[in-house]
Design a protein around this motif. Structure first.
Motif, PDB file in Angstrom:
ATOM      1  N   UNK A 141     -29.771  41.970   8.135  1.00  0.00           N
ATOM      2  CA  UNK A 141     -29.587  42.950   9.240  1.00  0.00           C
ATOM      3  C   UNK A 141     -30.692  44.119   9.095  1.00  0.00           C
ATOM      4  N   UNK A 142     -31.170  44.899   9.922  1.00  0.00           N
ATOM      5  CA  UNK A 142     -31.525  46.097   9.735  1.00  0.00           C
ATOM      6  C   UNK A 142     -30.419  47.046   9.562  1.00  0.00           C
ATOM      7  N   UNK A 143     -30.782  47.872   8.574  1.00  0.00           N
ATOM      8  CA  UNK A 143     -29.758  49.109   8.139  1.00  0.00           C
ATOM      9  C   UNK A 143     -30.440  50.460   8.471  1.00  0.00           C
ATOM     10  N   UNK A 160     -33.296  42.737  21.818  1.00  0.00           N
ATOM     11  CA  UNK A 160     -32.093  43.394  21.555  1.00  0.00           C
ATOM     12  C   UNK A 160     -31.251  42.704  20.406  1.00  0.00           C
ATOM     13  N   UNK A 161     -31.055  43.378  19.256  1.00  0.00           N
ATOM     14  CA  UNK A 161     -30.726  42.734  18.138  1.00  0.00           C
ATOM     15  C   UNK A 161     -29.523  43.694  17.482  1.00  0.00           C
ATOM     16  N   UNK A 162     -28.514  42.997  16.996  1.00  0.00           N
ATOM     17  CA  UNK A 162     -27.689  43.995  16.055  1.00  0.00           C
ATOM     18  C   UNK A 162     -28.081  44.578  14.873  1.00  0.00           C
ATOM     19  N   UNK A 163     -28.105  45.846  14.769  1.00  0.00           N
ATOM     20  CA  UNK A 163     -28.425  46.495  13.430  1.00  0.00           C
ATOM     21  C   UNK A 163     -26.910  47.112  12.983  1.00  0.00           C
ATOM     22  N   UNK A 164     -27.252  47.601  11.834  1.00  0.00           N
ATOM     23  CA  UNK A 164     -26.157  48.371  11.156  1.00  0.00           C
ATOM     24  C   UNK A 164     -26.479  49.893  11.007  1.00  0.00           C
ATOM     25  N   UNK A 165     -25.621  50.649  11.262  1.00  0.00           N
ATOM     26  CA  UNK A 165     -25.907  52.126  11.013  1.00  0.00           C
ATOM     27  C   UNK A 165     -24.868  52.668  10.079  1.00  0.00           C
ATOM     28  N   UNK A 166     -25.428  53.523   9.207  1.00  0.00           N
ATOM     29  CA  UNK A 166     -24.336  54.331   8.315  1.00  0.00           C
ATOM     30  C   UNK A 166     -23.335  55.156   9.016  1.00  0.00           C
ATOM     31  N   UNK A 167     -22.193  54.624   8.802  1.00  0.00           N
ATOM     32  CA  UNK A 167     -20.853  55.463   9.550  1.00  0.00           C
ATOM     33  C   UNK A 167     -20.789  56.510   9.180  1.00  0.00           C
ATOM     34  N   UNK A 168     -20.716  57.521  10.130  1.00  0.00           N
ATOM     35  CA  UNK A 168     -20.646  58.890   9.950  1.00  0.00           C
ATOM     36  C   UNK A 168     -19.186  59.127   9.061  1.00  0.00           C
ATOM     37  N   UNK A 169     -19.280  60.026   8.279  1.00  0.00           N
ATOM     38  CA  UNK A 169     -18.042  60.298   7.416  1.00  0.00           C
ATOM     39  C   UNK A 169     -17.105  60.925   8.353  1.00  0.00           C
ATOM     40  N   UNK A 217     -24.422  39.409  21.919  1.00  0.00           N
ATOM     41  CA  UNK A 217     -25.474  40.467  21.801  1.00  0.00           C
ATOM     42  C   UNK A 217     -25.644  41.046  23.174  1.00  0.00           C
ATOM     43  N   UNK A 218     -26.099  40.148  24.194  1.00  0.00           N
ATOM     44  CA  UNK A 218     -26.355  40.619  25.500  1.00  0.00           C
ATOM     45  C   UNK A 218     -25.458  41.703  25.838  1.00  0.00           C
ATOM     46  N   UNK A 219     -23.981  41.496  25.484  1.00  0.00           N
ATOM     47  CA  UNK A 219     -22.983  42.295  25.926  1.00  0.00           C
ATOM     48  C   UNK A 219     -22.685  43.431  24.939  1.00  0.00           C
ATOM     49  N   UNK A 220     -23.511  43.415  23.980  1.00  0.00           N
ATOM     50  CA  UNK A 220     -23.526  44.623  22.906  1.00  0.00           C
ATOM     51  C   UNK A 220     -22.023  44.343  22.113  1.00  0.00           C
ATOM     52  N   UNK A 221     -21.833  43.055  21.746  1.00  0.00           N
ATOM     53  CA  UNK A 221     -20.635  42.620  21.060  1.00  0.00           C
ATOM     54  C   UNK A 221     -21.072  41.600  19.998  1.00  0.00           C
ATOM     55  N   UNK A 222     -20.592  41.975  18.645  1.00  0.00           N
ATOM     56  CA  UNK A 222     -20.781  40.983  17.500  1.00  0.00           C
ATOM     57  C   UNK A 222     -19.881  39.950  17.555  1.00  0.00           C
ATOM     58  N   UNK A 223     -20.359  38.626  17.446  1.00  0.00           N
ATOM     59  CA  UNK A 223     -19.385  37.440  17.364  1.00  0.00           C
ATOM     60  C   UNK A 223     -19.546  36.872  16.107  1.00  0.00           C
ATOM     61  N   UNK A 224     -18.564  36.262  15.441  1.00  0.00           N
ATOM     62  CA  UNK A 224     -18.621  35.366  14.614  1.00  0.00           C
ATOM     63  C   UNK A 224     -17.825  33.935  14.796  1.00  0.00           C
ATOM     64  N   UNK A 225     -17.969  32.959  14.284  1.00  0.00           N
ATOM     65  CA  UNK A 225     -17.419  31.615  14.246  1.00  0.00           C
ATOM     66  C   UNK A 225     -15.897  31.912  13.907  1.00  0.00           C
ATOM     67  N   UNK A 270     -20.878  50.729   6.931  1.00  0.00           N
ATOM     68  CA  UNK A 270     -21.946  50.716   8.128  1.00  0.00           C
ATOM     69  C   UNK A 270     -21.087  50.119   9.317  1.00  0.00           C
ATOM     70  N   UNK A 271     -21.551  50.377  10.469  1.00  0.00           N
ATOM     71  CA  UNK A 271     -21.108  49.971  11.817  1.00  0.00           C
ATOM     72  C   UNK A 271     -22.007  49.357  12.498  1.00  0.00           C
ATOM     73  N   UNK A 272     -21.692  48.249  13.362  1.00  0.00           N
ATOM     74  CA  UNK A 272     -22.919  47.744  14.129  1.00  0.00           C
ATOM     75  C   UNK A 272     -23.245  48.574  15.182  1.00  0.00           C
ATOM     76  N   UNK A 273     -24.200  48.264  15.685  1.00  0.00           N
ATOM     77  CA  UNK A 273     -25.054  48.909  16.897  1.00  0.00           C
ATOM     78  C   UNK A 273     -26.086  47.992  17.448  1.00  0.00           C
TER      79      UNK A 273
END
Ligand SMILES: [Zn+2]
Length: 150
Positions: free
Chosen positions: A116-118, A141-150, A38-46, A129-132
């Motif tokens: 998450x916040x949308x 600082x938190x990951x949120x998801x934004x509606x993806x532009x068409x 998150x500090x690097x604005x990168x979403x990580x999973x296990x 949606x896309x992570x931001x």
């Protein structure tokens, strides 16, 4: 009348496991890599290298093979809305200026669901949606998801 203490739901309820809040809200031993991302604005999973499966950041064991040798993997950041709710009543004074806002579950391309916040809109089930990353009301600082532009 019962003498049992009355729970004040208006302030929300802190769900904790030991010293840690339930959910992805603060770093805990099994989520350190997630918060470093998150500090690097990168979403990580296990990720389980043996099964090539991805898991929620809180997962500590692979549900397929039982391996505890999970590693961090960068997620695509692309998801669809699985479920959502519009919040009109602020859970605490810090959120009063933000209502109404949308929270919900998104289903990542990797098959993992995150709460998450949308943001953006309009939001509906299956909306892409896309992570931001954004500093939210509590100054974190938190990951949120934004509606993806068409
Ligand atoms: Zn596995």
């Amino acid at each position: 009348m019962s003498d049992a203490p009355v729970t004040d739901w208006s302030r929300g309820l802190e769900l904790k496991a030991g010293d840690w809040f339930i959910g992805l809200y603060q770093p805990s031993p099994e989520t350190t890599g997630f918060w470093e991302g998150v500090t690097q604005q990168e979403l990580r999973l296990k990720h389980c290298p043996a099964c090539a499966r991805d898991f929620h950041p809180k997962r500590i064991v692979c549900t397929d093979c039982g391996s505890a040798e999970l590693v961090w993997k960068r997620a695509s950041g692309r998801a669809t809305v699985y479920s959502f709710s519009e919040v009109h009543r602020a859970p605490s004074p810090a959120f009063a200026g933000s209502t109404p806002y949308i929270v919900g579950l998104v289903r990542l391309e990797e098959g993992v669901h995150l709460f998450t916040r949308i943001e953006g809109g309009p939001v509906a089930i299956d909306t892409p949606v896309t992570v931001d990353f954004r500093v939210l009301e509590l100054g974190k600082l938190m990951p949120v998801f934004r509606v993806t532009d068409a």
